[in-house]
Design a protein around this motif. Structure first.
Motif, PDB file in Angstrom:
ATOM      1  N   CYS A 196      47.444  30.587  39.309  1.00 54.22           N
ATOM      2  CA  CYS A 196      46.465  29.578  38.905  1.00 54.22           C
ATOM      3  C   CYS A 196      45.962  29.883  37.504  1.00 54.22           C
ATOM      4  O   CYS A 196      46.094  31.019  37.037  1.00 54.22           O
ATOM      5  CB  CYS A 196      45.329  29.504  39.920  1.00 54.22           C
ATOM      6  SG  CYS A 196      44.009  30.645  39.590  1.00 54.22           S
TER       7      CYS A 196
ATOM      8  N   GLY B 223      44.092  34.147  46.676  1.00 54.10           N
ATOM      9  CA  GLY B 223      43.927  32.802  46.108  1.00 54.10           C
ATOM     10  C   GLY B 223      43.504  31.776  47.135  1.00 54.10           C
ATOM     11  O   GLY B 223      44.025  30.665  47.183  1.00 54.10           O
ATOM     12  N   SER B 224      42.538  32.168  47.969  1.00 53.22           N
ATOM     13  CA  SER B 224      42.024  31.287  49.027  1.00 53.22           C
ATOM     14  C   SER B 224      43.110  30.869  50.019  1.00 53.22           C
ATOM     15  O   SER B 224      43.013  29.821  50.656  1.00 53.22           O
ATOM     16  CB  SER B 224      41.364  30.024  48.444  1.00 53.22           C
ATOM     17  OG  SER B 224      40.352  30.382  47.555  1.00 53.22           O
TER      18      SER B 224
ATOM     19  N   PRO C 177      38.909  35.199  38.206  1.00 56.22           N
ATOM     20  CA  PRO C 177      39.057  34.192  39.268  1.00 56.22           C
ATOM     21  C   PRO C 177      37.719  33.530  39.600  1.00 56.22           C
ATOM     22  O   PRO C 177      36.660  34.087  39.284  1.00 56.22           O
ATOM     23  CB  PRO C 177      39.550  35.006  40.473  1.00 56.22           C
ATOM     24  CG  PRO C 177      39.793  36.388  39.998  1.00 56.22           C
ATOM     25  CD  PRO C 177      39.148  36.558  38.665  1.00 56.22           C
ATOM     26  N   CYS C 178      37.771  32.371  40.229  1.00 56.94           N
ATOM     27  CA  CYS C 178      36.534  31.760  40.735  1.00 56.94           C
ATOM     28  C   CYS C 178      35.805  32.829  41.555  1.00 56.94           C
ATOM     29  O   CYS C 178      36.447  33.593  42.294  1.00 56.94           O
ATOM     30  CB  CYS C 178      36.866  30.574  41.649  1.00 56.94           C
ATOM     31  SG  CYS C 178      37.841  29.301  40.848  1.00 56.94           S
TER      32      CYS C 178
ATOM     33  N   TYR D 239      34.313  33.098  44.220  1.00 59.30           N
ATOM     34  CA  TYR D 239      34.426  33.205  45.686  1.00 59.30           C
ATOM     35  C   TYR D 239      35.842  33.549  46.138  1.00 59.30           C
ATOM     36  O   TYR D 239      36.087  33.766  47.324  1.00 59.30           O
ATOM     37  CB  TYR D 239      34.003  31.883  46.361  1.00 59.30           C
ATOM     38  CG  TYR D 239      34.769  30.685  45.839  1.00 59.30           C
ATOM     39  CD1 TYR D 239      36.018  30.363  46.330  1.00 59.30           C
ATOM     40  CD2 TYR D 239      34.241  29.898  44.818  1.00 59.30           C
ATOM     41  CE1 TYR D 239      36.732  29.294  45.824  1.00 59.30           C
ATOM     42  CE2 TYR D 239      34.946  28.823  44.313  1.00 59.30           C
ATOM     43  CZ  TYR D 239      36.192  28.531  44.820  1.00 59.30           C
ATOM     44  OH  TYR D 239      36.906  27.478  44.304  1.00 59.30           O
ATOM     45  N   CYS D 240      36.782  33.607  45.203  1.00 61.84           N
ATOM     46  CA  CYS D 240      38.202  33.669  45.566  1.00 61.84           C
ATOM     47  C   CYS D 240      38.684  35.116  45.696  1.00 61.84           C
ATOM     48  O   CYS D 240      38.412  35.935  44.819  1.00 61.84           O
ATOM     49  CB  CYS D 240      38.993  32.933  44.486  1.00 61.84           C
ATOM     50  SG  CYS D 240      40.736  32.821  44.829  1.00 61.84           S
TER      51      CYS D 240
ATOM     52  N   PHE E 221      46.416  29.592  45.974  1.00 67.72           N
ATOM     53  CA  PHE E 221      46.413  29.369  44.524  1.00 67.72           C
ATOM     54  C   PHE E 221      46.480  27.872  44.182  1.00 67.72           C
ATOM     55  O   PHE E 221      46.011  27.051  44.964  1.00 67.72           O
ATOM     56  CB  PHE E 221      47.546  30.173  43.854  1.00 67.72           C
ATOM     57  CG  PHE E 221      47.406  31.654  44.122  1.00 67.72           C
ATOM     58  CD1 PHE E 221      46.442  32.403  43.464  1.00 67.72           C
ATOM     59  CD2 PHE E 221      48.200  32.286  45.081  1.00 67.72           C
ATOM     60  CE1 PHE E 221      46.276  33.757  43.733  1.00 67.72           C
ATOM     61  CE2 PHE E 221      48.050  33.635  45.349  1.00 67.72           C
ATOM     62  CZ  PHE E 221      47.086  34.371  44.682  1.00 67.72           C
ATOM     63  N   THR E 222      47.086  27.539  43.024  1.00 68.14           N
ATOM     64  CA  THR E 222      47.095  26.143  42.557  1.00 68.14           C
ATOM     65  C   THR E 222      48.526  25.620  42.625  1.00 68.14           C
ATOM     66  O   THR E 222      49.361  25.963  41.781  1.00 68.14           O
ATOM     67  CB  THR E 222      46.546  26.066  41.113  1.00 68.14           C
ATOM     68  OG1 THR E 222      45.239  26.627  41.104  1.00 68.14           O
ATOM     69  CG2 THR E 222      46.477  24.630  40.614  1.00 68.14           C
TER      70      THR E 222
ATOM     71  N   ARG F  16      34.708  28.273  37.514  1.00 69.13           N
ATOM     72  CA  ARG F  16      35.723  27.386  38.066  1.00 69.13           C
ATOM     73  C   ARG F  16      36.750  26.962  37.009  1.00 69.13           C
ATOM     74  O   ARG F  16      37.900  26.723  37.304  1.00 69.13           O
ATOM     75  CB  ARG F  16      34.993  26.179  38.671  1.00 69.13           C
ATOM     76  CG  ARG F  16      35.835  25.215  39.398  1.00 69.13           C
ATOM     77  CD  ARG F  16      36.436  25.771  40.668  1.00 69.13           C
ATOM     78  NE  ARG F  16      37.432  24.855  41.169  1.00 69.13           N
ATOM     79  CZ  ARG F  16      38.467  25.186  41.915  1.00 69.13           C
ATOM     80  NH1 ARG F  16      38.644  26.430  42.299  1.00 69.13           N
ATOM     81  NH2 ARG F  16      39.334  24.292  42.307  1.00 69.13           N
TER      82      ARG F  16
ATOM     83  N   ASN G   4      43.173  30.352  36.288  1.00 68.39           N
ATOM     84  CA  ASN G   4      42.062  31.307  36.179  1.00 68.39           C
ATOM     85  C   ASN G   4      42.551  32.739  36.335  1.00 68.39           C
ATOM     86  O   ASN G   4      41.765  33.675  36.290  1.00 68.39           O
ATOM     87  CB  ASN G   4      41.016  31.058  37.272  1.00 68.39           C
ATOM     88  CG  ASN G   4      40.279  29.757  37.074  1.00 68.39           C
ATOM     89  OD1 ASN G   4      40.677  28.954  36.247  1.00 68.39           O
ATOM     90  ND2 ASN G   4      39.223  29.543  37.823  1.00 68.39           N
ATOM     91  N   ARG G   5      43.833  32.890  36.579  1.00 65.42           N
ATOM     92  CA  ARG G   5      44.352  34.238  36.796  1.00 65.42           C
ATOM     93  C   ARG G   5      45.406  34.616  35.769  1.00 65.42           C
ATOM     94  O   ARG G   5      45.579  35.779  35.465  1.00 65.42           O
ATOM     95  CB  ARG G   5      44.966  34.346  38.197  1.00 65.42           C
ATOM     96  CG  ARG G   5      43.907  34.303  39.271  1.00 65.42           C
ATOM     97  CD  ARG G   5      44.518  34.234  40.654  1.00 65.42           C
ATOM     98  NE  ARG G   5      43.463  34.196  41.661  1.00 65.42           N
ATOM     99  CZ  ARG G   5      42.939  35.257  42.237  1.00 65.42           C
ATOM    100  NH1 ARG G   5      43.371  36.463  41.931  1.00 65.42           N
ATOM    101  NH2 ARG G   5      41.975  35.135  43.121  1.00 65.42           N
TER     102      ARG G   5
ATOM    103  N   ARG H  86      43.722  21.671  41.975  1.00 71.00           N
ATOM    104  CA  ARG H  86      42.423  21.442  41.349  1.00 71.00           C
ATOM    105  C   ARG H  86      42.536  20.237  40.414  1.00 71.00           C
ATOM    106  O   ARG H  86      43.643  19.892  39.984  1.00 71.00           O
ATOM    107  CB  ARG H  86      41.948  22.710  40.633  1.00 71.00           C
ATOM    108  CG  ARG H  86      43.053  23.470  39.931  1.00 71.00           C
ATOM    109  CD  ARG H  86      42.590  24.781  39.360  1.00 71.00           C
ATOM    110  NE  ARG H  86      41.886  24.573  38.116  1.00 71.00           N
ATOM    111  CZ  ARG H  86      41.062  25.462  37.580  1.00 71.00           C
ATOM    112  NH1 ARG H  86      40.865  26.622  38.173  1.00 71.00           N
ATOM    113  NH2 ARG H  86      40.461  25.208  36.440  1.00 71.00           N
TER     114      ARG H  86
END
Ligand code: SF4
Length: 310
Positions: free
Chosen positions: A33, A52-53, A44-45, A47-48, A91-92, A162, A35-36, A122
């Motif tokens: 993603c 990657g959730s 990362p976000c 909360y992640c 991830f994304t 985010r 953010n990584r 996202r």
């Protein structure tokens, strides 16, 4: 009002469309993603966690087909389920070049008993060409786009790192209007740092104004080795309370149209994840049952207030 369906459950939506129960099978497509990998930063976000959730039970040593086939075998044997939706969750899953994305989706799309596809992503990471492809595909198969919106307050999106804004979300939702068959599901998290109840509830307006077909509600689960853990340990973040959450989600349901499919009322932390708080984050049925009871107590239902607040 005894037999009234108080909200539009995902399981009912699937049964109506496919004539029987359908389960998702989570697969890991090997995406990362922004953010990584540095495109938007390396944080990362908040909360992640490191998956990657995504679901931790997936055997990522298997290729995509075998991840799906393994999940299918288990669900067929244990629960006698015969139709499935491969779900790219971690991830994304639109964050790669067009050919790579399509190749990964097509690896599972036509496997036995696969009746659709679900793709977690996202709002700022779906290129136009890919959206066109998914829009076309959605005319033949159920295509669910799980869109991590999380909040409609820019201050909060910035705090949680985010990497996208509310404007990005709206821009994407406007583009998606061209594809009526795409099933777009907003993911929202309640309990993010500094977000007020009013701000959380305000997100319902997206469902009145834009192309959205479903929602997944999540409480903020604070996991080990995440930015949220640090905020929690420093005392800057209080876990969301169950009563607060139940009331908020009930208020939210009353404000969104009944056509919106409710994919999930709360987010049970993965059995294998390291949940720190809230303690009730490990239960799936408890929050859902309380929300259902609250609707009954209010003699209410999804959409009850839509016309009143327009
Ligand atoms: S939540 Fe999604 S976008 Fe954010 S760091 Fe995790 S995988 Fe990346």
């Amino acid at each position: 009002m005894k037999n009234l369906k108080r909200y539009n459950k995902f399981s009912d939506f699937l049964k109506q469309r496919f004539g029987e129960k359908v389960y998702r099978i989570t697969v890991d497509g090997g995406f990362t993603c922004p953010n990584r990998d540095g495109k938007k930063g390396k944080t990362p976000c908040l909360y992640c966690d490191e998956r990657g959730s995504g679901a931790r039970h997936i055997d990522i040593t298997l290729d995509l087909q075998n991840q799906y086939l393994k999940g299918r075998k288990i669900l067929k044997e244990k629960l006698k389920i015969n139709k499935f939706i491969p779900y790219f969750q971690s991830f994304t899953n639109t964050y790669a070049d067009f050919q790579t994305c399509v190749k990964r989706y097509e690896a599972v799309l036509n496997l036995p008993d696969a009746v659709g596809i679900a793709i977690g992503t996202r709002p700022d990471c779906v290129e136009d060409k890919l959206l066109d492809y998914l829009g076309d595909l959605s005319r033949e198969k159920l295509v669910i786009l799980d869109l991590g919106i999380q909040s409609t307050t820019d201050r909060v999106l910035e705090i949680i790192k985010r990497g996208h804004t509310v404007k990005d979300t709206i821009k994407f939702l406007k583009k998606a209007e061209k594809y009526p068959d795409l099933h777009i599901v907003a993911h929202l998290i309640f309990g993010l740092p500094t977000e007020t109840r009013k701000e959380m509830l305000n997100s319902h307006k997206l469902f009145l104004d834009y192309k959205l077909d479903g929602v997944k509600f999540h409480q903020l689960n604070i996991l080990k080795n995440t930015g949220m853990e640090k905020l929690y340990l420093s005392g800057e973040l209080k876990p969301i309370e169950l009563d607060f959450y139940v009331n908020l989600v009930t208020d939210f349901l009353e404000r969104i149209p009944f056509r919106i499919v409710i994919h999930r009322l709360s987010a049970r932390a993965d059995n294998h994840s390291t949940l720190i708080a809230p303690e009730w984050g490990k239960f799936h049925h408890k929050p859902s049952t309380l929300i259902e009871k609250e609707l009954i107590k209010r003699d209410s239902y999804q959409g009850k207030l839509v016309d009143k607040i327009k």
